[in-house]
Design an enzyme around this catalytic site. Structure first.
Site, PDB file in Angstrom:
ATOM      1  N   ASP A  22      -6.313 -10.863  -4.396  1.00 22.91           N
ATOM      2  CA  ASP A  22      -5.692  -9.755  -4.730  1.00 22.91           C
ATOM      3  C   ASP A  22      -4.919 -10.068  -5.933  1.00 22.91           C
ATOM      4  OD1 ASP A  22      -3.333  -7.889  -4.244  1.00 22.91           O
ATOM      5  OD2 ASP A  22      -3.882  -7.929  -1.988  1.00 22.91           O
ATOM      6  N   HIS A  49       1.774  -6.860  -4.931  1.00 21.91           N
ATOM      7  CA  HIS A  49       1.009  -6.484  -4.036  1.00 21.91           C
ATOM      8  C   HIS A  49       0.362  -7.810  -3.180  1.00 21.91           C
ATOM      9  CE1 HIS A  49      -2.603  -4.814  -1.744  1.00 21.91           C
ATOM     10  NE2 HIS A  49      -2.011  -3.964  -1.653  1.00 21.91           N
ATOM     11  N   ASN A  58      -7.416   4.357   1.371  1.00 20.21           N
ATOM     12  CA  ASN A  58      -6.191   5.111   1.564  1.00 20.21           C
ATOM     13  C   ASN A  58      -6.395   6.683   0.935  1.00 20.21           C
ATOM     14  OD1 ASN A  58      -5.117   2.871   2.395  1.00 20.21           O
ATOM     15  ND2 ASN A  58      -3.820   2.438   0.391  1.00 20.21           N
ATOM     16  N   SER A 100      -3.834  -1.862   3.387  1.00 19.74           N
ATOM     17  CA  SER A 100      -3.556  -3.091   2.838  1.00 19.74           C
ATOM     18  C   SER A 100      -2.806  -3.857   3.912  1.00 19.74           C
ATOM     19  CB  SER A 100      -2.651  -2.989   1.631  1.00 19.74           C
ATOM     20  OG  SER A 100      -3.412  -2.695   0.405  1.00 19.74           O
TER      21      SER A 100
END
Length: 463
Positions: A62, A95, A187, A251
């Site tokens: 990430d 994130h 998404n 996520s």
């Protein structure tokens, strides 16, 4: 590399490049804990009475993880940044920290009663930065590095629309070493799902909301195997001076499934990656209207994860591959190489990682009056049972003072308290609404409308 995500700080109002940020003071600790609705859905205290994920390493590929966040201290191992900038430990984007907190967050303060909680606080996170020195995707290299450094689960809350032969090889490499890759479907509310979730051998995860319905923006397709909470997810992360963010997306769902897999791998260390997925699939909540004979569904997969049931139900191990598709070049999963656990310094060790289980589970708060009543009643029953047990033990000891009981007949002193049993989780009774139109909880700013990806299609998108 392009990024697309919708996150905002608690109390956020400022929009910047698709990421909602704020410079206002952070929300109160009570607001953070109370806003974590998946805590009540999972019933964390019941889950933790069985497993907290001890000894399992979850690699998080990430934006990096801030190990200094008070809710993550002691849970983050040394990781890797192929760019050489050290962003694995010093992220400029919140994130990855948010994903890590959904997996291993332990809160902070007295009794860890404040801050964000994760589903598997006994596990460890191995943070790996997602890009190379030219800011190009390094996912294939990252996967192999994670496998070679003892990760048993790889969380990839990222995705893109273009396949990559090197990535496919890396997925096969992980499968050969019995490492489970969990990835977000995307998404955009479209089909097909993004890569790497689309690769055979990867556990593709969709997002569900508080009403146990699939989130309208969750990508779908035949690759979807499981779904998990993914709307209004609160996590740790430096959002414009604050310490917490809230966001919608696959996520968060992916992070929760990775954490659930860690719980199972700790409880059943001899299961293969496919058999771990099998337990999650066989125990999942199947929404009304879905026929078991037609699962996996293209939106829900086999259903919404239920970690406690996955840990406690009598589920046959099944085949080594489980419901995972077999990647090309993976070889025989049944004879996959088993990797050892790792110490906090990253060196090999056959033991568990870090400080072991959490001695006292963090406090779980619920706004449900019914939950409070049940808890109080449970405490009263436990106290009464304990008092009765004390009286019985004292009476028996007086009667048998001259003759101690034989070995094996002694009873434990009192009865250890059990976590209060809850009925149906407190889901808000509200109709499903389009993304961006949900009513925020008290103290939250108005929900901002969904932001289309300002960076275009293709490449890796962080979810």
């Amino acid at each position: 590399m392009t990024l697309s995500r919708t996150m905002r700080a608690l109390g956020a109002t400022t929009l910047a490049g698709g990421l909602l940020l704020t410079a206002t003071p952070i929300a109160s600790a009570d607001q953070v804990r109370d806003a974590q609705w998946p805590n009540q859905y999972f019933d964390l205290q019941k889950v933790w009475s069985v497993s907290q994920g001890d000894g399992v390493i979850v690699a998080v590929i990430d934006s990096g993880v801030d190990a200094s966040h008070p809710d993550l201290t002691g849970q983050v191992l040394d990781g890797y940044d192929p760019s050489g900038k050290g962003l694995n430990a010093h992220p400029t984007d919140p994130h990855g920290t948010s994903m890590a907190s959904a997996i291993v967050g332990h809160g902070h303060g007295a009794g860890n009663a404040e801050g964000a909680l994760g589903l598997a606080p006994g596990a460890k996170v191995l943070p790996i930065y997602k890009a190379d020195a030219s800011d190009r995707s390094a996912d294939a290299e990252d996967i192999k590095w994670a496998v070679d450094h003892n990760a048993k689960i790889i969380n990839m809350s990222i995705g893109g629309t273009m396949p990559d032969a090197q990535m496919a090889d890396a997925v096969a490499y992980a499968a050969k070493h019995d490492v489970l890759i969990v990835a977000a479907t995307g998404n955009n509310g479209v089909t097909p799902v993004d890569y790497p979730a689309r690769y055979p051998g990867v556990l593709a995860v969709g997002a569900s909301d508080q009403d146990r319905k699939i989130w309208s923006q969750s990508n779908y397709g035949p690759e979807v195997l499981l779904s998990a909470p993914g709307t209004r997810i609160v996590g740790a992360g430096s959002c414009s001076g604050g310490q917490y963010c809230i966001g919608d997306g696959t996520s968060g769902s992916t992070a929760y499934v990775s954490a659930a897999a860690a719980l199972i791998r700790a409880k059943f260390p001899n299961l293969t990656a496919g058999q771990v997925v099998n337990r999650l699939a066989k125990s999942a909540y199947v929404p009304a209207g879905l026929q078991a004979s037609k699962l996996p569904d293209q939106h829900y997969g086999y259903g919404i994860i239920r970690p406690y049931e996955a840990l406690t139900q009598d589920i046959p191990d099944g085949s080594a591959q489980g419901p995972l598709a077999k990647p090309d070049g993976a070889g025989d999963t049944a004879s996959a190489t088993k990797t050892p656990a790792a110490t906090a310094s990253g060196t090999s060790s056959p033991g568990v990682v870090g400080p072991g289980p959490v001695a006292q589970p963090p406090v779980i708060k619920s706004n449900s009056t019914a939950s409070t009543v049940l808890y109080a009643a449970g405490v009263g029953v436990v106290l009464l049972a304990g008092l009765i047990a004390v009286i019985v033990v004292v009476s028996r000891r007086r009667k048998a003072a001259a003759q101690p009981p034989a070995y094996g007949s002694q009873q434990p002193y009192g009865t250890p308290p059990a976590w209060p049993q809850q009925g149906q989780p407190p889901y808000p009774n509200q109709p499903q609404q389009p993304y961006g139109n949900q009513v925020p909880p008290p103290g939250y700013p108005p929900q901002q409308p969904h932001q289309n990806n300002p960076y275009g299609q293709g490449g890796n998108q962080q979810r």
